[in-house]
Design a protein around this motif. Structure first.
Motif, mmCIF file in Angstrom:
data_model
loop_
_atom_site.group_PDB
_atom_site.id
_atom_site.type_symbol
_atom_site.label_atom_id
_atom_site.label_comp_id
_atom_site.label_asym_id
_atom_site.label_seq_id
_atom_site.Cartn_x
_atom_site.Cartn_y
_atom_site.Cartn_z
ATOM 1 N N ALA A 14 13.611 -6.519 95.712
ATOM 2 C CA ALA A 14 12.347 -6.544 95.682
ATOM 3 C C ALA A 14 11.728 -7.830 95.843
ATOM 4 O O ALA A 14 12.053 -8.735 95.157
ATOM 5 C CB ALA A 14 11.811 -5.539 94.715
ATOM 6 N N PHE A 15 10.735 -8.124 96.940
ATOM 7 C CA PHE A 15 10.111 -9.010 97.004
ATOM 8 C C PHE A 15 8.591 -8.893 96.955
ATOM 9 O O PHE A 15 8.187 -8.139 98.373
ATOM 10 C CB PHE A 15 10.554 -9.882 98.179
ATOM 11 C CG PHE A 15 9.603 -11.297 98.417
ATOM 12 C CD1 PHE A 15 9.573 -12.284 97.422
ATOM 13 C CD2 PHE A 15 8.863 -11.455 99.452
ATOM 14 C CE1 PHE A 15 8.966 -13.434 97.656
ATOM 15 C CE2 PHE A 15 8.249 -12.595 99.683
ATOM 16 C CZ PHE A 15 8.264 -13.529 98.677
ATOM 17 N N ASN A 16 7.861 -9.379 96.221
ATOM 18 C CA ASN A 16 6.175 -9.065 96.305
ATOM 19 C C ASN A 16 5.943 -7.425 96.542
ATOM 20 O O ASN A 16 5.029 -7.308 97.606
ATOM 21 C CB ASN A 16 5.581 -9.862 97.326
ATOM 22 C CG ASN A 16 5.608 -11.387 97.204
ATOM 23 O OD1 ASN A 16 5.746 -11.841 95.995
ATOM 24 N ND2 ASN A 16 5.181 -12.111 98.042
ATOM 25 N N ALA A 17 6.562 -6.613 95.912
ATOM 26 C CA ALA A 17 6.577 -5.278 96.230
ATOM 27 C C ALA A 17 5.869 -4.586 95.236
ATOM 28 O O ALA A 17 5.793 -3.258 94.854
ATOM 29 C CB ALA A 17 8.028 -4.671 96.002
ATOM 30 N N PRO A 65 16.444 -5.066 85.386
ATOM 31 C CA PRO A 65 15.987 -6.276 86.222
ATOM 32 C C PRO A 65 16.866 -7.282 86.120
ATOM 33 O O PRO A 65 17.413 -7.715 85.576
ATOM 34 C CB PRO A 65 14.655 -6.542 85.563
ATOM 35 C CG PRO A 65 14.435 -5.595 84.147
ATOM 36 C CD PRO A 65 15.794 -5.164 83.956
ATOM 37 N N LEU A 66 16.921 -8.170 87.481
ATOM 38 C CA LEU A 66 17.349 -9.307 87.667
ATOM 39 C C LEU A 66 16.318 -10.095 88.134
ATOM 40 O O LEU A 66 15.543 -9.792 89.413
ATOM 41 C CB LEU A 66 18.568 -9.253 88.620
ATOM 42 C CG LEU A 66 19.679 -8.232 88.266
ATOM 43 C CD1 LEU A 66 20.744 -8.274 89.613
ATOM 44 C CD2 LEU A 66 20.467 -8.773 86.990
ATOM 45 N N TYR A 67 15.834 -11.246 87.482
ATOM 46 C CA TYR A 67 14.610 -12.079 88.104
ATOM 47 C C TYR A 67 15.523 -13.351 88.724
ATOM 48 O O TYR A 67 16.163 -14.073 88.090
ATOM 49 C CB TYR A 67 14.041 -12.483 86.969
ATOM 50 C CG TYR A 67 13.328 -11.323 86.321
ATOM 51 C CD1 TYR A 67 12.324 -10.693 86.833
ATOM 52 C CD2 TYR A 67 13.605 -11.009 85.226
ATOM 53 C CE1 TYR A 67 11.465 -9.630 86.356
ATOM 54 C CE2 TYR A 67 13.131 -9.742 84.474
ATOM 55 C CZ TYR A 67 12.030 -9.208 85.110
ATOM 56 O OH TYR A 67 11.304 -8.049 84.486
ATOM 57 N N LEU A 68 15.329 -13.361 90.095
ATOM 58 C CA LEU A 68 16.283 -14.538 90.848
ATOM 59 C C LEU A 68 14.844 -15.395 91.688
ATOM 60 O O LEU A 68 13.968 -15.054 91.819
ATOM 61 C CB LEU A 68 16.844 -13.701 91.962
ATOM 62 C CG LEU A 68 17.762 -12.641 91.417
ATOM 63 C CD1 LEU A 68 18.375 -11.815 92.783
ATOM 64 C CD2 LEU A 68 18.955 -12.932 90.711
ATOM 65 N N PRO A 69 15.568 -16.607 91.909
ATOM 66 C CA PRO A 69 14.763 -17.337 92.552
ATOM 67 C C PRO A 69 14.819 -16.715 94.130
ATOM 68 O O PRO A 69 15.707 -16.171 94.500
ATOM 69 C CB PRO A 69 15.509 -18.866 92.772
ATOM 70 C CG PRO A 69 16.942 -18.240 92.342
ATOM 71 C CD PRO A 69 16.745 -17.241 91.483
ATOM 72 N N HIS A 70 13.666 -17.141 94.968
ATOM 73 C CA HIS A 70 13.657 -16.632 96.349
ATOM 74 C C HIS A 70 14.446 -17.122 97.133
ATOM 75 O O HIS A 70 14.554 -18.363 97.529
ATOM 76 C CB HIS A 70 12.100 -16.873 96.589
ATOM 77 C CG HIS A 70 11.763 -16.039 98.013
ATOM 78 N ND1 HIS A 70 11.997 -15.153 98.356
ATOM 79 C CD2 HIS A 70 11.197 -16.604 99.236
ATOM 80 C CE1 HIS A 70 11.763 -14.731 99.534
ATOM 81 N NE2 HIS A 70 11.238 -15.590 100.261
ATOM 82 N N ARG A 71 15.413 -16.326 97.423
ATOM 83 C CA ARG A 71 16.444 -16.858 98.542
ATOM 84 C C ARG A 71 16.599 -15.806 99.520
ATOM 85 O O ARG A 71 17.391 -15.924 100.470
ATOM 86 C CB ARG A 71 17.714 -17.070 97.982
ATOM 87 C CG ARG A 71 17.680 -18.325 96.753
ATOM 88 C CD ARG A 71 19.300 -18.123 96.092
ATOM 89 N NE ARG A 71 20.000 -18.856 97.146
ATOM 90 C CZ ARG A 71 21.257 -18.930 96.777
ATOM 91 N NH1 ARG A 71 22.078 -18.534 95.866
ATOM 92 N NH2 ARG A 71 22.266 -19.549 97.750
ATOM 93 N N GLY A 72 15.921 -14.525 99.736
ATOM 94 C CA GLY A 72 15.914 -13.658 100.749
ATOM 95 C C GLY A 72 16.765 -12.542 100.366
ATOM 96 O O GLY A 72 17.524 -12.465 99.558
ATOM 97 N N VAL A 73 16.528 -11.302 101.124
ATOM 98 C CA VAL A 73 17.083 -9.984 100.714
ATOM 99 C C VAL A 73 18.694 -10.058 100.661
ATOM 100 O O VAL A 73 19.053 -9.456 100.058
ATOM 101 C CB VAL A 73 16.445 -9.127 101.902
ATOM 102 C CG1 VAL A 73 17.033 -9.294 103.246
ATOM 103 C CG2 VAL A 73 16.896 -7.727 101.256
ATOM 104 N N ALA A 74 19.381 -10.798 101.407
ATOM 105 C CA ALA A 74 20.812 -10.648 101.665
ATOM 106 C C ALA A 74 21.326 -11.262 100.364
ATOM 107 O O ALA A 74 22.041 -10.693 99.440
ATOM 108 C CB ALA A 74 21.107 -11.469 102.667
ATOM 109 N N HIS A 75 20.659 -12.414 99.530
ATOM 110 C CA HIS A 75 20.877 -12.744 98.128
ATOM 111 C C HIS A 75 20.847 -11.751 97.161
ATOM 112 O O HIS A 75 21.422 -11.345 96.285
ATOM 113 C CB HIS A 75 20.658 -14.204 98.098
ATOM 114 C CG HIS A 75 20.945 -15.117 98.889
ATOM 115 N ND1 HIS A 75 22.318 -15.772 98.448
ATOM 116 C CD2 HIS A 75 20.355 -15.955 99.896
ATOM 117 C CE1 HIS A 75 22.623 -16.686 99.609
ATOM 118 N NE2 HIS A 75 21.528 -16.827 100.407
#
Length: 341
Positions: A14-17, A65-75
């Motif tokens: 999920a990114f800005n969802a 939840p997993l809170y990750l740095p923004h690295r893209g959908v593949a990561h």
């Protein structure tokens, strides 16, 4: 939380969802299958996604939840799979919705078919068929491909299954790799890689997912989903398929001699494929040469024992017409010809 590992883990990047994530999570929490978890990999969202996710996790322990740095959908996808505890992993997007029996029916299929590694399903199109006619046509096309054999033969046209509709055995990631980061659509590349590795993929005839088409969908906005990116990754895998299956390798005859077809098919030459002739029905093209390669009428093609045909016309009506023409001449799909786009 129950210490027994769930049967199914839903991997949901999920990114800005923030606006769509609640509907996606609600649809999962309403599933008839009860023994599952939802691993939501928040890819460094800058909107309300973390707050929405935290609120759902506080109410239901199945939401992890997993809170990750923004690295893209593949990561984000790979992180969700790495954290998954289930034997089966269901892919899901934050802007789509599952119908209630999706996890139940897909998990049952994998349980009952030990030779199957991936099971998808038909999907409902969640956009405007008038405003998004191309996407709707793609949904109809994927929904018509219900067997492993049909999807395998069609995979060089486009992705033959809807990415968020898929459930697979978690062990496949260790065996064949997960999503790869690069200048290409990570989901399509992974399915091409798994097909190439011999993974069996099935598709349920039920529509179990609403596949939405919002304007901000990554396939519309991310440069990795640019058409040229699709063509490049397809050419790489198609060239390897031809090396294994074309008895006349490296030579092929390409059905279609238009400018777009020639540009796409020419990418194969970077991988050692040689185009012996272009075949067309347009009298303005027949008799010409393109980069030293002759353009002939398709009726001049030799029989299936003398050449391998590559149908490279993108339009669906023409694609079916070429397939019917070749099969009437004795060409068999996957044996004497293959369709690409």
């Amino acid at each position: 939380m129950d210490s027994t590992p769930p049967e199914v883990s839903v991997a949901l990047p999920a990114f800005n969802a923030g606006p769509t994530l609640p509907a996606a999570l609600d649809s999962l929490l309403a599933q008839t299958h009860t023994h599952f978890e939802i691993v939501v990999a928040d890819d460094g969202s800058m909107d309300a996604t973390p707050e929405v996710l935290a609120a759902y996790a506080a109410r239901d322990p199945r939401v992890r939840p997993l809170y990750l740095p923004h690295r893209g959908v593949a990561h984000a996808f790979n992180a969700a799979v790495a954290a998954a505890r289930g034997a089966f992993v269901a892919r899901m997007d934050a802007d789509d919705r599952c119908l209630p029996r999706r996890l139940e029916l897909q998990a049952a299929h994998l349980r009952e078919h030990p030779g199957t590694g991936v099971v998808a399903c038909r999907v409902e199109f969640g956009g405007s068929r008038e405003a998004c006619a191309g996407y709707a046509a793609h949904v109809d096309w994927t929904n018509a491909l219900l067997t492993h054999e049909a999807m395998s033969l069609a995979r060089f046209v486009d992705a033959p299954l809807a990415n968020p509709s898929v459930m697979f055995r978690r062990e496949l990631v260790a065996a064949h790799g997960g999503a790869r980061q690069g200048d290409f659509p990570e989901d399509y590349e992974m399915w091409l890689r798994w097909f190439e590795a011999g993974v069996r993929m099935d598709k349920l005839p039920q529509a179990l997912l609403v596949w939405n088409d919002p304007p901000e969908r990554a396939s519309r906005t991310d440069p990795r989903y640019d058409l040229q990116a699709f063509y490049r990754v397809k050419a790489e895998y198609l060239a390897r398929w031809l090396a294994l299956h074309n008895p006349h390798h490296p030579e092929v005859v390409v059905l279609g001699a238009g400018r777009v077809t020639r540009r796409r098919a020419a990418l194969l030459e970077d991988h050692g494929v040689r185009i012996a002739a272009w075949a067309d029905i347009d009298p303005r093209k027949i008799g010409n040469t393109v980069a030293g390669v002759p353009v002939v009428h398709r009726h001049e093609l030799p029989g299936p024992q003398a050449c391998f045909a590559l149908s490279y016309v993108a339009s669906r009506g023409a694609r079916e017409d070429i397939g019917a023409f070749l099969e009437a001449r004795g060409f068999r799909p996957g044996v004497h010809y293959i369709t690409a786009a």
